[in-house]
Design an enzyme around this catalytic site. Structure first.
Site, PDB file in Angstrom:
ATOM      1  N   HIS A  63      -3.080   0.311   6.490  1.00 41.30           N
ATOM      2  CA  HIS A  63      -1.617   0.458   6.584  1.00 41.30           C
ATOM      3  C   HIS A  63      -1.252   1.788   7.241  1.00 41.30           C
ATOM      4  O   HIS A  63      -1.867   2.817   7.006  1.00 41.30           O
ATOM      5  CB  HIS A  63      -0.929   0.231   5.240  1.00 41.30           C
ATOM      6  CG  HIS A  63      -1.021   1.316   4.217  1.00 41.30           C
ATOM      7  ND1 HIS A  63      -0.154   2.381   4.199  1.00 41.30           N
ATOM      8  CD2 HIS A  63      -1.835   1.486   3.152  1.00 41.30           C
ATOM      9  CE1 HIS A  63      -0.437   3.159   3.148  1.00 41.30           C
ATOM     10  NE2 HIS A  63      -1.457   2.643   2.507  1.00 41.30           N
ATOM     11  N   GLU A 209       3.202  -1.252   3.691  1.00 40.54           N
ATOM     12  CA  GLU A 209       2.321  -1.471   2.535  1.00 40.54           C
ATOM     13  C   GLU A 209       2.900  -0.840   1.277  1.00 40.54           C
ATOM     14  O   GLU A 209       2.853  -1.413   0.194  1.00 40.54           O
ATOM     15  CB  GLU A 209       0.926  -0.878   2.818  1.00 40.54           C
ATOM     16  CG  GLU A 209      -0.134  -1.226   1.767  1.00 40.54           C
ATOM     17  CD  GLU A 209      -0.301  -0.176   0.672  1.00 40.54           C
ATOM     18  OE1 GLU A 209      -1.111  -0.387  -0.240  1.00 40.54           O
ATOM     19  OE2 GLU A 209       0.398   0.865   0.693  1.00 40.54           O
ATOM     20  N   GLU A 210       3.438   0.364   1.445  1.00 33.85           N
ATOM     21  CA  GLU A 210       3.896   1.146   0.286  1.00 33.85           C
ATOM     22  C   GLU A 210       5.099   0.511  -0.415  1.00 33.85           C
ATOM     23  O   GLU A 210       5.474   0.924  -1.504  1.00 33.85           O
ATOM     24  CB  GLU A 210       4.255   2.570   0.731  1.00 33.85           C
ATOM     25  CG  GLU A 210       3.071   3.377   1.274  1.00 33.85           C
ATOM     26  CD  GLU A 210       2.069   3.799   0.203  1.00 33.85           C
ATOM     27  OE1 GLU A 210       2.291   3.496  -0.985  1.00 33.85           O
ATOM     28  OE2 GLU A 210       1.052   4.414   0.572  1.00 33.85           O
ATOM     29  N   ASP A 232      -8.299   2.044   2.786  1.00 32.88           N
ATOM     30  CA  ASP A 232      -7.224   2.820   2.172  1.00 32.88           C
ATOM     31  C   ASP A 232      -7.814   4.020   1.452  1.00 32.88           C
ATOM     32  O   ASP A 232      -8.988   4.326   1.606  1.00 32.88           O
ATOM     33  CB  ASP A 232      -6.445   1.915   1.193  1.00 32.88           C
ATOM     34  CG  ASP A 232      -4.961   2.276   1.091  1.00 32.88           C
ATOM     35  OD1 ASP A 232      -4.649   3.474   0.986  1.00 32.88           O
ATOM     36  OD2 ASP A 232      -4.121   1.358   1.093  1.00 32.88           O
ATOM     37  N   HIS A 323       0.154  10.398  -2.867  1.00 33.51           N
ATOM     38  CA  HIS A 323       1.617  10.364  -2.941  1.00 33.51           C
ATOM     39  C   HIS A 323       2.177  11.750  -3.268  1.00 33.51           C
ATOM     40  O   HIS A 323       3.163  11.884  -3.989  1.00 33.51           O
ATOM     41  CB  HIS A 323       2.111   9.297  -3.939  1.00 33.51           C
ATOM     42  CG  HIS A 323       1.886   7.911  -3.426  1.00 33.51           C
ATOM     43  ND1 HIS A 323       2.502   6.804  -3.956  1.00 33.51           N
ATOM     44  CD2 HIS A 323       1.112   7.444  -2.414  1.00 33.51           C
ATOM     45  CE1 HIS A 323       2.114   5.724  -3.293  1.00 33.51           C
ATOM     46  NE2 HIS A 323       1.257   6.091  -2.363  1.00 33.51           N
TER      47      HIS A 323
END
Ligand SMILES: [Zn+2]
Length: 352
Positions: A63, A209-210, A232, A323
């Site tokens: 992603h 994706e998120e 990922d 994140h």
């Protein structure tokens, strides 16, 4: 190691919030063109590079999007309120420098501010400040002035943080989730460039994706590969505050192969896929770790339940503080992750 560091820096420093991946897509397209037979960008914005072979077809999905925020309101004094896009923790976004992507396609720096602790009473000071109580100060003096600067409701906001080297082979930056995956995918194709490969490779930079694995869902549906590898980052259990029982993998000990994630609510990798990935790694003398995840999931979740089901697993780089604007990973893990994917593609015809 310098080659992959430079490639990661190129991809980590570019900005592409979910739904606004265009700049990442343009870069990826450039990288994929000399490595594949054709590159297209589909309706959703997924970048699809195909290297033709006899089969089986192996989809590699990485992603391209990063978490960010969007301007939801501009107040009379020119301060911007925002809605988080993707899984932010309130604590990590306060006090950050951000980039606002303006109406004319340019960028404007800003900072995330809040009510200062000096004016808070003792009780208030103990409480976590929520994103809804924060604002972005971009120097605008009012609503009309913000508009003159190109800032409006709907302007995307991303974190401003360039990649840099830490000690040993560690690096830190923003959006390593998931430009690390994008880099592993490119790296694998580079390693395979001069090799004869039986499989058809579908290298896909996925969007959104998120915010719900959206690009993976539509691209897997369109491509219908025989097997797939999502690539990922994964949370390691190696830093203070987490334990190996929460995540068995550590940064710097090799890429991971996902057995399950989100305690099985994400992907449950089929045993033949795990066998294929493990044996490919072992034959190429690539160290790997097995990941049993409790928390988040990846594109593999969506791919695995596309159409009548696509056998799928995930190759990850263990990445600390994901994140956040200060994600940390090992360049050696990244390089070995790319090598693992390349080795798996090379041997895919023996398994499927
Ligand atoms: Zn990710």
């Amino acid at each position: 190691m310098n080659d992959i560091a430079a490639l990661l820096k190129t991809f980590a420093d570019v900005h592409g919030m979910s739904g606004y991946e265009d700049d990442v897509a343009a870069l990826l397209r450039q990288e994929l063109e000399p490595l594949t037979d054709e590159v297209t960008i589909d309706t959703m914005g997924n970048v699809i590079g195909i290297r033709k072979g006899q089969g089986p077809t192996v989809m590699v999905a990485a992603h391209m999007d990063e978490i960010g925020a969007m301007v939801s309101h501009i107040d009379d004094d020119g301060y911007l309120k925002m809605v988080p896009v993707g899984g932010w923790s309130d604590q990590t976004i306060l006090g950050q420098r951000v980039i606002i992507h303006t109406r004319d396609g340019k960028t404007l720096p800003g900072v995330v501010g809040s009510r200062p602790p000096h004016v808070m009473d003792a009780d208030e000071r103990k409480k976590l400040i929520k994103i809804k109580d924060m604002f972005v100060d971009c120097g605008a003096t009012g609503v009309a002035n913000a508009a003159e600067l190109g800032v409006e409701v709907g302007s995307p906001i991303t974190i401003d943080r360039d990649l840099c080297r830490l000690g040993n082979d560690f690096v830190t930056g923003k959006a390593l989730d998931n430009r690390a995956g994008v880099v592993m995918m490119i790296w694998a194709l580079r390693l395979l460039k001069r090799k004869k490969v039986r499989a058809t490779i579908q290298a896909v930079g996925t969007v959104q994706e998120e915010v719900g694995l959206k690009g993976a869902r539509t691209s897997a549906y369109g491509l219908t590969p025989d097997i797939a590898i999502a690539t990922d980052v994964t949370i390691p259990g190696d830093n203070p505050g987490v334990s190996r029982s929460e995540s068995p993998v550590a940064a710097g000990k090799g890429p991971s192969i996902t057995i399950i994630d989100a305690a099985g609510r994400g992907v449950i990798s089929p045993r033949p896929v795990i066998k294929w990935l493990r044996e490919s790694a072992e034959k190429a003398s690539i160290p790997y770790q097995l990941q049993v995840g409790n928390g988040g999931s990846t594109d593999a979740t969506a791919i695995s339940i596309t159409k009548s089901g696509i056998p799928c697993s995930v190759v990850c780089v263990p990445t600390r503080y994901i994140h956040s604007p200060v994600e940390v990973l090992s360049l050696r893990d990244l390089e070995q992750g790319g090598a693992l994917i390349a080795a798996a593609i090379e041997s895919a015809h023996k398994y499927f």
